[in-house]
Write a protein that holds these residues in place. Structure first.
Motif, mmCIF file in Angstrom:
data_model
loop_
_atom_site.group_PDB
_atom_site.id
_atom_site.type_symbol
_atom_site.label_atom_id
_atom_site.label_comp_id
_atom_site.label_asym_id
_atom_site.label_seq_id
_atom_site.Cartn_x
_atom_site.Cartn_y
_atom_site.Cartn_z
ATOM 1 N N THR A 1 5.458 6.906 -1.532
ATOM 2 C CA THR A 1 6.134 6.428 -0.483
ATOM 3 C C THR A 1 5.147 5.057 0.186
ATOM 4 O O THR A 1 3.795 5.294 0.173
ATOM 5 N N GLN A 2 5.763 4.085 0.616
ATOM 6 C CA GLN A 2 5.022 2.988 1.085
ATOM 7 C C GLN A 2 4.368 3.183 2.545
ATOM 8 O O GLN A 2 5.030 3.494 3.424
ATOM 9 N N ILE A 3 3.072 2.845 2.578
ATOM 10 C CA ILE A 3 2.460 2.815 3.729
ATOM 11 C C ILE A 3 2.778 1.583 4.630
ATOM 12 O O ILE A 3 3.074 1.664 5.829
ATOM 13 N N ASN A 4 2.406 0.536 4.047
ATOM 14 C CA ASN A 4 2.400 -0.997 4.895
ATOM 15 C C ASN A 4 2.533 -2.014 3.822
ATOM 16 O O ASN A 4 2.213 -1.711 2.488
ATOM 17 N N ARG A 5 2.309 -3.090 4.425
ATOM 18 C CA ARG A 5 2.314 -4.294 3.611
ATOM 19 C C ARG A 5 1.074 -5.197 4.291
ATOM 20 O O ARG A 5 0.872 -5.062 5.607
ATOM 21 N N GLU A 6 0.200 -5.746 3.450
ATOM 22 C CA GLU A 6 -0.856 -6.718 4.132
ATOM 23 C C GLU A 6 -0.821 -7.974 3.496
ATOM 24 O O GLU A 6 -0.964 -8.148 2.288
ATOM 25 N N ASP B 1 2.337 10.160 -3.229
ATOM 26 C CA ASP B 1 3.585 10.415 -3.454
ATOM 27 C C ASP B 1 4.332 9.439 -3.890
ATOM 28 O O ASP B 1 5.757 9.441 -4.071
ATOM 29 N N ASN C 1 0.866 -1.075 0.001
ATOM 30 C CA ASN C 1 -0.060 0.197 0.097
ATOM 31 C C ASN C 1 0.716 1.280 -0.080
ATOM 32 O O ASN C 1 1.637 1.356 0.839
ATOM 33 N N TYR C 2 0.439 2.093 -0.735
ATOM 34 C CA TYR C 2 1.324 3.214 -1.188
ATOM 35 C C TYR C 2 0.480 4.571 -1.117
ATOM 36 O O TYR C 2 -0.686 4.684 -1.153
ATOM 37 N N ARG C 3 1.170 5.699 -0.552
ATOM 38 C CA ARG C 3 0.445 7.220 -0.624
ATOM 39 C C ARG C 3 0.640 7.664 -1.820
ATOM 40 O O ARG C 3 1.314 7.066 -2.821
#
Length: 52
Positions: A18-23, A16, A12-14
């Protein structure tokens, strides 16, 4: 964790980039994800072939 053709992880990315998290996806429809992977690979351009 080993990553193979039975493991699905959403990245999951913003906006811009940048990665937010992994699910980790539990009990995925693996055929759907493999089809998406294959489609992406068919359309892929080798990194060295990209224009800058």
């Amino acid at each position: 964790m080993d990553v193979d053709e039975t493991t699905v992880v959403h990245l999951n990315y913003r906006p811009d980039g940048t990665q937010i998290n992994r699910e980790l996806i539990q009990d995925p429809d693996i055929g759907k994800y493999l089809a998406w992977r294959d489609l992406a690979l068919e359309s892929a351009v080798p990194f060295r072939a990209r224009r800058t």
